[in-house]
Design a protein around this motif. Structure first.
Motif, PDB file in Angstrom:
ATOM      1  N   ALA A  80      -7.236  -3.550   4.808  1.00 42.19           N
ATOM      2  CA  ALA A  80      -6.213  -4.572   5.160  1.00 42.19           C
ATOM      3  C   ALA A  80      -6.652  -5.526   6.076  1.00 42.19           C
ATOM      4  CB  ALA A  80      -4.847  -3.856   5.464  1.00 42.19           C
ATOM      5  N   LEU A  81      -7.243  -5.136   7.089  1.00 40.63           N
ATOM      6  CA  LEU A  81      -7.819  -5.898   8.216  1.00 40.63           C
ATOM      7  C   LEU A  81      -9.139  -6.757   7.666  1.00 40.63           C
ATOM      8  CD1 LEU A  81      -7.903  -3.789  11.526  1.00 40.63           C
ATOM      9  CD2 LEU A  81      -6.467  -5.924  10.854  1.00 40.63           C
ATOM     10  N   GLY A  82      -9.843  -6.425   6.788  1.00 40.63           N
ATOM     11  CA  GLY A  82     -10.956  -6.888   5.827  1.00 40.63           C
ATOM     12  C   GLY A  82     -10.179  -8.404   5.424  1.00 40.63           C
ATOM     13  N   MET A  83      -9.115  -7.960   4.538  1.00 42.68           N
ATOM     14  CA  MET A  83      -8.482  -9.045   3.978  1.00 42.68           C
ATOM     15  C   MET A  83      -7.827  -9.985   4.763  1.00 42.68           C
ATOM     16  SD  MET A  83      -6.272  -7.060   0.687  1.00 42.68           S
ATOM     17  CE  MET A  83      -5.146  -6.469   1.746  1.00 42.68           C
ATOM     18  N   THR A  84      -7.505  -9.660   5.810  1.00 43.10           N
ATOM     19  CA  THR A  84      -6.825 -10.407   6.827  1.00 43.10           C
ATOM     20  C   THR A  84      -7.848 -11.410   7.509  1.00 43.10           C
ATOM     21  OG1 THR A  84      -5.302  -9.026   7.814  1.00 43.10           O
ATOM     22  CG2 THR A  84      -5.749 -10.662   9.221  1.00 43.10           C
ATOM     23  N   VAL A  85      -9.312 -11.121   7.549  1.00 39.12           N
ATOM     24  CA  VAL A  85     -10.270 -12.063   8.102  1.00 39.12           C
ATOM     25  C   VAL A  85     -10.371 -13.143   7.049  1.00 39.12           C
ATOM     26  CG1 VAL A  85     -12.808 -11.968   8.776  1.00 39.12           C
ATOM     27  CG2 VAL A  85     -11.328 -10.242   9.930  1.00 39.12           C
ATOM     28  N   ASP A  86     -10.759 -12.414   5.745  1.00 33.68           N
ATOM     29  CA  ASP A  86     -10.974 -13.425   4.873  1.00 33.68           C
ATOM     30  C   ASP A  86      -9.834 -14.379   4.571  1.00 33.68           C
ATOM     31  OD1 ASP A  86     -13.231 -11.977   4.214  1.00 33.68           O
ATOM     32  OD2 ASP A  86     -12.333 -10.860   2.449  1.00 33.68           O
ATOM     33  N   ASP A 121      -4.202   2.619  15.146  1.00 29.04           N
ATOM     34  CA  ASP A 121      -5.048   3.694  15.185  1.00 29.04           C
ATOM     35  C   ASP A 121      -4.734   4.630  16.399  1.00 29.04           C
ATOM     36  OD1 ASP A 121      -5.665   2.173  17.551  1.00 29.04           O
ATOM     37  OD2 ASP A 121      -7.796   2.029  17.193  1.00 29.04           O
ATOM     38  N   GLU A 122      -3.495   5.150  16.269  1.00 31.01           N
ATOM     39  CA  GLU A 122      -3.194   6.162  16.975  1.00 31.01           C
ATOM     40  C   GLU A 122      -1.661   6.813  16.645  1.00 31.01           C
ATOM     41  OE1 GLU A 122      -1.066   6.146  21.560  1.00 31.01           O
ATOM     42  OE2 GLU A 122      -2.881   5.044  21.318  1.00 31.01           O
ATOM     43  N   GLY A 123      -1.701   8.082  16.485  1.00 31.73           N
ATOM     44  CA  GLY A 123      -0.649   8.682  15.567  1.00 31.73           C
ATOM     45  C   GLY A 123      -0.937   9.129  14.490  1.00 31.73           C
ATOM     46  N   LEU A 124       0.151  10.052  13.674  1.00 28.40           N
ATOM     47  CA  LEU A 124      -0.217  10.410  12.493  1.00 28.40           C
ATOM     48  C   LEU A 124       0.092   9.576  11.442  1.00 28.40           C
ATOM     49  CD1 LEU A 124       1.646  14.061  13.172  1.00 28.40           C
ATOM     50  CD2 LEU A 124      -0.803  13.304  13.208  1.00 28.40           C
ATOM     51  N   ARG A 125       0.402   8.448  11.512  1.00 26.72           N
ATOM     52  CA  ARG A 125       0.816   7.399  10.260  1.00 26.72           C
ATOM     53  C   ARG A 125      -0.620   6.756  10.073  1.00 26.72           C
ATOM     54  NH1 ARG A 125       6.361   4.941  12.064  1.00 26.72           N
ATOM     55  NH2 ARG A 125       5.451   5.211  14.211  1.00 26.72           N
ATOM     56  N   TYR A 126      -1.294   6.542  11.049  1.00 30.01           N
ATOM     57  CA  TYR A 126      -2.613   5.744  10.727  1.00 30.01           C
ATOM     58  C   TYR A 126      -3.507   6.050   9.807  1.00 30.01           C
ATOM     59  CZ  TYR A 126      -7.375   3.958  12.117  1.00 30.01           C
ATOM     60  OH  TYR A 126      -8.635   3.187  11.958  1.00 30.01           O
ATOM     61  N   ASP A 127      -3.594   5.101   8.801  1.00 30.80           N
ATOM     62  CA  ASP A 127      -4.653   5.299   7.727  1.00 30.80           C
ATOM     63  C   ASP A 127      -5.650   4.662   7.807  1.00 30.80           C
ATOM     64  OD1 ASP A 127      -5.822   5.278   4.859  1.00 30.80           O
ATOM     65  OD2 ASP A 127      -3.811   5.884   4.139  1.00 30.80           O
ATOM     66  N   ALA A 128      -6.792   5.182   8.238  1.00 30.50           N
ATOM     67  CA  ALA A 128      -8.213   4.431   8.620  1.00 30.50           C
ATOM     68  C   ALA A 128      -8.586   3.563   7.561  1.00 30.50           C
ATOM     69  CB  ALA A 128      -9.114   5.148   9.150  1.00 30.50           C
ATOM     70  N   GLU A 129      -8.587   4.172   6.108  1.00 29.17           N
ATOM     71  CA  GLU A 129      -9.103   3.557   5.141  1.00 29.17           C
ATOM     72  C   GLU A 129      -8.600   2.184   4.625  1.00 29.17           C
ATOM     73  OE1 GLU A 129     -11.355   2.071   1.894  1.00 29.17           O
ATOM     74  OE2 GLU A 129     -11.970   3.451   3.430  1.00 29.17           O
ATOM     75  N   LEU A 130      -6.743   2.411   4.655  1.00 29.80           N
ATOM     76  CA  LEU A 130      -6.084   1.138   4.273  1.00 29.80           C
ATOM     77  C   LEU A 130      -6.181   0.177   5.556  1.00 29.80           C
ATOM     78  CD1 LEU A 130      -2.844   2.980   2.705  1.00 29.80           C
ATOM     79  CD2 LEU A 130      -5.167   1.933   1.561  1.00 29.80           C
ATOM     80  N   ALA A 131      -6.335   0.556   6.575  1.00 27.94           N
ATOM     81  CA  ALA A 131      -6.347  -0.381   7.700  1.00 27.94           C
ATOM     82  C   ALA A 131      -7.773  -1.074   7.539  1.00 27.94           C
ATOM     83  CB  ALA A 131      -6.354   0.300   9.054  1.00 27.94           C
ATOM     84  N   PHE A 175       0.504  -1.347  -0.061  1.00 25.53           N
ATOM     85  CA  PHE A 175       0.004  -0.004  -0.075  1.00 25.53           C
ATOM     86  C   PHE A 175       0.807   1.376   0.039  1.00 25.53           C
ATOM     87  CE2 PHE A 175      -2.789  -3.286   2.086  1.00 25.53           C
ATOM     88  CZ  PHE A 175      -3.972  -2.985   1.593  1.00 25.53           C
ATOM     89  N   ASN A 176       0.377   2.355  -0.594  1.00 21.42           N
ATOM     90  CA  ASN A 176       1.054   3.547  -0.472  1.00 21.42           C
ATOM     91  C   ASN A 176       0.653   4.025   1.093  1.00 21.42           C
ATOM     92  OD1 ASN A 176       2.309   4.108  -2.845  1.00 21.42           O
ATOM     93  ND2 ASN A 176       0.057   4.330  -3.682  1.00 21.42           N
ATOM     94  N   ALA A 177       1.852   3.699   2.035  1.00 23.88           N
ATOM     95  CA  ALA A 177       1.246   4.013   3.508  1.00 23.88           C
ATOM     96  C   ALA A 177       2.826   3.858   4.049  1.00 23.88           C
ATOM     97  CB  ALA A 177       0.472   2.863   3.918  1.00 23.88           C
ATOM     98  N   ALA A 178       2.573   4.629   5.230  1.00 24.67           N
ATOM     99  CA  ALA A 178       3.981   4.523   6.270  1.00 24.67           C
ATOM    100  C   ALA A 178       4.027   3.459   7.071  1.00 24.67           C
ATOM    101  CB  ALA A 178       3.893   5.784   7.066  1.00 24.67           C
ATOM    102  N   HIS A 179       5.140   3.288   7.752  1.00 26.38           N
ATOM    103  CA  HIS A 179       5.322   2.142   8.791  1.00 26.38           C
ATOM    104  C   HIS A 179       4.245   2.443   9.851  1.00 26.38           C
ATOM    105  CE1 HIS A 179       7.152  -0.787  11.072  1.00 26.38           C
ATOM    106  NE2 HIS A 179       7.031  -0.150  12.154  1.00 26.38           N
ATOM    107  N   ALA A 180       3.531   1.299  10.347  1.00 26.45           N
ATOM    108  CA  ALA A 180       2.251   1.488  11.420  1.00 26.45           C
ATOM    109  C   ALA A 180       1.113   1.941  10.788  1.00 26.45           C
ATOM    110  CB  ALA A 180       2.931   2.227  12.714  1.00 26.45           C
ATOM    111  N   PHE A 181       0.954   1.930   9.527  1.00 31.96           N
ATOM    112  CA  PHE A 181      -0.410   2.510   9.359  1.00 31.96           C
ATOM    113  C   PHE A 181      -1.582   1.945   9.706  1.00 31.96           C
ATOM    114  CE2 PHE A 181       0.010  -0.982   6.003  1.00 31.96           C
ATOM    115  CZ  PHE A 181      -1.235  -1.306   5.952  1.00 31.96           C
ATOM    116  N   LEU A 182      -1.634   0.650  10.274  1.00 38.77           N
ATOM    117  CA  LEU A 182      -2.339   0.050  10.981  1.00 38.77           C
ATOM    118  C   LEU A 182      -2.853   0.309  12.289  1.00 38.77           C
ATOM    119  CD1 LEU A 182      -4.115  -2.833   9.974  1.00 38.77           C
ATOM    120  CD2 LEU A 182      -2.649  -4.002  11.669  1.00 38.77           C
TER     121      LEU A 182
END
Length: 246
Positions: free
Chosen positions: A233-239, A220-230, A211-218
Motif C-alpha cells: 500500500a505504501l509503494g502504491m502511495t509513493v507511485d 507497525d505496532e500492535g496485532l493488526r499490523y500487516d507488514a506485507e500489505l503495508a 485489502f483483506n485486512a483489519a483497521h490500522a493494518f498500516l
C-alpha cells in the motif's frame, strides 16, 4: 533518500498555534509537499516512521498535532483504552471548521517552504484519512491518499457530528486514492459502498483499493499490523504521489 534533522514549527491557525513536525530529504532541491494527518493518537512512533518513509521518497512532509487546541504541545496519546477514549472524545468536540483551518495553515506553510515545488498532496490513516479527504476540498491539493477514513460514511466528524464531507465531493479537483481493509468494523461494507457511490456520482477522479485486512493494518505496532500489505500500500502511495505531483 536520507533525511534532514526533523524541524518543529508552530503555525498560526484561527484556533491558536499548532505544533507541526517537518520532515524532508537531506539532498538539496525542491520537492512536492505532503500534509500528513495522524490518527487520533497524534504523532506516535508509527505515524512519524510512516511520514519519514514518505519524506525519504522525495517529499516535504508536514505533520500537525490535530488536537493542538486541547492538548499540551508534544502530547502523544497511548495506543490503549485511555488514549482511545481521549482521542475519540476530542474528535467530536473540535469543530469541522477548525480542522479545515488547520489544513489551510499547513498547506500554506508547505507551499511557501524553500524546499517545496508548490505542488501539494495529503495523506492520512483513520481520522487522518477523513481529514485528508477534507484537505482534498482545497483547490490546490492535487492528490490525496485516504487510508480507511473513519466517520466519512456516517458524516459524524467534529462537533455536532454532522459533517458535510461527502456532500461536497463534487468540489474535489484533484485525484483521490482510497484504501480500505475489508475486515475493518469502522468502515463496513455498506459504508464503503456509500463512499464509492457518492464519489462516482459526483464525478470525482479516484482509485479504490480494498485489502483483506483489519483497521490500522498500516500501523507497525500492535496485532493488526500487516507488514506485507503495508509494503504494497505504501509503494502504491509513493507511485500515486509521484504521478500526480510531478
Amino acid at each position: 533518500m536520507t533525511l534532514r534533522e526533523p524541524e518543529i514549527v508552530e503555525l498560526p491557525t484561527p484556533t491558536g498555534p499548532m505544533r507541526t513536525l517537518i520532515l524532508r530529504p537531506a539532498a538539496a532541491g525542491r520537492y512536492p509537499g505532503l500534509l500528513f494527518h495522524s490518527e487520533i493518537f497524534q504523532l506516535t512512533g508509527p505515524i512519524v516512521r510512516t511520514a519519514a518513509f514518505l519524506a525519504g521518497h522525495g517529499f516535504v512532509v508536514g505533520l500537525p498535532e490535530i488536537y493542538h487546541e486541547y492538548l499540551a504541545a508534544g502530547t502523544v496519546l497511548a495506543y490503549d483504552q485511555a488514549g482511545s477514549d481521549v482521542g475519540n472524545r476530542l474528535k467530536t468536540e473540535k469543530p469541522v471548521s477548525a480542522y479545515d483551518g488547520d489544513n489551510r495553515a499547513v498547506l500554506d506553510y508547505l507551499k511557501g517552504h524553500e524546499a517545496c515545488t508548490g505542488r501539494l498532496g495529503s495523506f492520512g490513516p483513520c481520522i487522518g484519512g477523513h481529514l485528508t479527504y477534507r484537505a482534498a476540498l482545497q483547490p490546490d491539493v492535487a492528490a490525496a491518499a485516504c487510508f480507511y477514513p473513519t466517520d466519512l460514511h456516517k458524516r459524524s466528524l467534529g462537533a455536532g457530528m454532522n459533517d458535510d464531507s461527502l456532500a461536497r465531493a463534487a468540489e474535489i479537483a484533484g485525484e483521490l486514492m482510497l484504501v480500505f481493509g475489508r475486515q475493518d468494523p469502522h468502515v463496513p461494507a455498506e459504508g464503503r459502498a456509500l463512499i464509492y457511490q457518492t464519489l462516482t456520482a459526483a464525478g470525482v477522479n479516484f482509485t479504490w483499493h480494498e485489502f483483506n485486512a483489519a483497521h490500522a493494518f498500516l500501523r507497525d505496532e500492535g496485532l493488526r499490523y500487516d507488514a506485507e500489505l503495508a509494503r504494497q500500500a505504501l509503494g502504491m502511495t509513493v507511485d500515486f504521489f509521484r504521478r500526480c505531483l510531478a
